[in-house]
Design a protein around this motif. Structure first.
Motif, PDB file in Angstrom:
ATOM      1  N   TRP A  19     111.499  69.072  66.676  1.00  0.00           N
ATOM      2  CA  TRP A  19     112.172  69.047  65.376  1.00  0.00           C
ATOM      3  C   TRP A  19     112.945  67.734  65.191  1.00  0.00           C
ATOM      4  CZ3 TRP A  19     111.659  71.417  60.983  1.00  0.00           C
ATOM      5  CH2 TRP A  19     112.670  71.332  60.028  1.00  0.00           C
ATOM      6  N   HIS A  20     113.640  67.312  66.213  1.00  0.00           N
ATOM      7  CA  HIS A  20     114.389  66.052  66.139  1.00  0.00           C
ATOM      8  C   HIS A  20     113.446  64.896  65.832  1.00  0.00           C
ATOM      9  CE1 HIS A  20     116.300  62.381  67.760  1.00  0.00           C
ATOM     10  NE2 HIS A  20     117.368  62.895  67.173  1.00  0.00           N
ATOM     11  N   ALA A  21     112.283  64.870  66.477  1.00  0.00           N
ATOM     12  CA  ALA A  21     111.317  63.786  66.250  1.00  0.00           C
ATOM     13  C   ALA A  21     110.799  63.796  64.816  1.00  0.00           C
ATOM     14  CB  ALA A  21     110.154  63.897  67.226  1.00  0.00           C
ATOM     15  N   LEU A  22     110.741  64.984  64.190  1.00  0.00           N
ATOM     16  CA  LEU A  22     110.230  65.115  62.828  1.00  0.00           C
ATOM     17  C   LEU A  22     111.278  64.859  61.753  1.00  0.00           C
ATOM     18  CD1 LEU A  22     108.105  68.382  63.134  1.00  0.00           C
ATOM     19  CD2 LEU A  22     107.276  66.018  63.165  1.00  0.00           C
ATOM     20  N   THR A  23     112.565  64.946  62.120  1.00  0.00           N
ATOM     21  CA  THR A  23     113.609  64.900  61.087  1.00  0.00           C
ATOM     22  C   THR A  23     114.644  63.807  61.273  1.00  0.00           C
ATOM     23  OG1 THR A  23     114.914  66.564  62.270  1.00  0.00           O
ATOM     24  CG2 THR A  23     113.380  67.367  60.564  1.00  0.00           C
TER      25      THR A  23
END
Length: 143
Positions: A19-23
């Motif tokens: 999620w961190h990588a996507l947001t």
């Protein structure tokens, strides 16, 4: 011809890491594209890539965050910023816990089946999502 790209990938990383990588805008810049993304519904942002003359793609993608369910789902519009009558599509990232990792589903829908340029773009992007984009995400997650 089809109007949707579907990708299903297992990532050996917890959903919070994916999620961190996507947001995170800096993470996105590292593995995806230069951007001015913010994880806020309604935020308009741009992604920048190399132009592709054969598909009439300008290289600037205009986006708007449509849906945000932290840790689970992110959806945004995806259109050529310099071609208002062209591709008007939606990209959705869905994360599901899977053992010690994450099952990542990517859906890119909205390609006009009757538009030869959009079908060529879909064909190119179908391969790109599977090889280039996911490969770069995996490399980013592995550090």
């Amino acid at each position: 011809m089809n109007d949707t790209i579907h990708v299903d990938e297992f990532l050996p990383h917890p959903p919070a890491t994916v999620w961190h990588a996507l947001t995170d805008p800096d993470a996105l810049n590292d593995w995806f594209m230069p951007n001015d993304f913010k994880p806020v519904v309604g935020h308009r942002f741009q992604l920048r890539a190399a132009p592709i003359e054969a598909t009439k793609f300008s290289g600037v993608i205009a986006c708007e965050v449509l849906e945000l369910q932290p840790g689970e789902r992110l959806s945004y519009s995806w259109a050529d910023a310099n071609d208002p009558g062209g591709l008007d599509s939606v990209v959705t990232w869905t994360l599901r816990p899977d053992g010690t990792g994450t099952r990542l589903f990517v859906e890119h829908r909205g390609f006009d089946p009757d538009d030869a340029h959009q079908q060529l773009a879909r064909t190119i992007m179908d391969g790109g999502w599977r090889s280039h984009v996911l490969r770069r995400l995996i490399e980013h997650l592995e550090g």
